[in-house]
Design an enzyme around this catalytic site. Structure first.
Site, PDB file in Angstrom:
ATOM      1  N   CYS A 156      -0.672   4.261  -6.159  1.00 22.78           N
ATOM      2  CA  CYS A 156      -1.539   3.435  -5.435  1.00 22.78           C
ATOM      3  C   CYS A 156      -1.408   1.972  -5.828  1.00 22.78           C
ATOM      4  O   CYS A 156      -1.828   1.942  -7.124  1.00 22.78           O
ATOM      5  CB  CYS A 156      -2.893   4.186  -5.430  1.00 22.78           C
ATOM      6  SG  CYS A 156      -4.227   3.122  -4.398  1.00 22.78           S
ATOM      7  N   CYS A 189       0.764  -1.069   0.015  1.00 30.79           N
ATOM      8  CA  CYS A 189      -0.068  -0.037  -0.108  1.00 30.79           C
ATOM      9  C   CYS A 189       0.931   1.172   0.067  1.00 30.79           C
ATOM     10  O   CYS A 189       1.806   1.340   0.903  1.00 30.79           O
ATOM     11  CB  CYS A 189      -0.703  -0.075   1.342  1.00 30.79           C
ATOM     12  SG  CYS A 189      -1.866   1.475   1.511  1.00 30.79           S
TER      13      CYS A 189
END
Length: 258
Positions: free
Chosen positions: A183, A74
């Site tokens: 992302c 992440c």
């Protein structure tokens, strides 16, 4: 050196499976445990303190599963929490940062775009990366709403198409020649993004680089015994159906409230 303990992964949901795939393709004999913290997605809208607390929680879960290394799959958690994680725990952590370096180094127009969460773009690590490449203009765009649509299984929806158009057109007008996906959810949007971007604009994500770094670290820690069949387990604390769909029902997905 042999070490049959699993590689642990965590993300704010299903997006980090794009990182897991890159590592699984490079190291198919490794056991893995993936944690999709979908009930707390997206991390990008949370405070740094909240992101660190969630990262601690996820790490504790993976440590109980005897993971030998943890991949913070992440971008938001990496840029906001990985320094704290490395201070608190002795286990090696692999992080994910937006791949600004290859984009800025190879850009001919000296203009690159980055599509990322607010948490990543506001982070200290991102600002440090910006400062290293001041000769390149970086057009930033927060991907408001993208993670939630992916988590809801709406990758190919009209709403997604409209959002991507509104985010990418200004970058195209700025004459970028690289788009950095900041992302781990966003690689699942590449087919949609390619329909919008001119063909000369290259798309960069972090998957392959993270996989190579993971392999390098495992050279010191130990690889799984190749004579044993590897195990891939995925946990979701929200909707395992979406995670199962992303994985094309090829692996075990378990609902677990963590």
């Amino acid at each position: 050196m042999t070490n049959n303990n699993p590689i642990g992964f965590f993300d704010s949901g299903i997006g980090g499976t794009s990182i897991w795939r890159a590592i699984y393709e490079l190291l198919p004999n490794e056991n893995t445990i993936y944690l999709a913290d979908s009930k707390n997605a997206p991390y990008g809208q949370k405070s740094k303190e909240e992101i660190i607390a969630l990262s601690y929680k996820n790490t504790e879960f993976l440590l109980k599963e005897n993971c030998k290394i943890i991949v913070v799959a992440c971008n938001t958690a990496t840029t906001n929490a990985i320094q704290e994680l490395r201070r608190k725990y002795s286990i090696p952590f692999i992080g994910i940062e937006p791949a600004i370096k290859p984009a800025a180094t190879n850009s001919q127009t000296q203009k690159i775009g980055i599509l990322a969460t607010q948490g990543t773009l506001n982070s200290e690590l991102f600002h440090q990366a910006q400062e290293r490449f001041q000769s390149t203009k970086i057009i930033e765009q927060i991907g408001h709403g993208l993670v939630q649509l992916i988590e809801d299984g709406k990758i190919n929806s009209q709403e997604m198409k409209k959002l991507l158009n509104s985010y990418l057109q200004p970058m195209i007008e700025e004459n970028i020649d690289f788009l950095v996906l900041g992302c781990s959810h966003y690689p699942y949007l590449i087919p949609q993004i390619k329909k919008i971007l001119p063909k000369h604009i290259k798309i960069i994500d972090s998957g392959e680089a993270v996989a190579r770094q993971t392999k390098n670290v495992l050279m010191d820690i130990g690889f799984n015994d190749e004579t044993q069949k590897s195990s891939q387990i995925f946990y979701s604390n929200r909707n395992p159906v979406v995670l199962n769909d992303i994985l094309e029902s090829k692996f075990q997905v378990v609902y677990k409230d963590f």
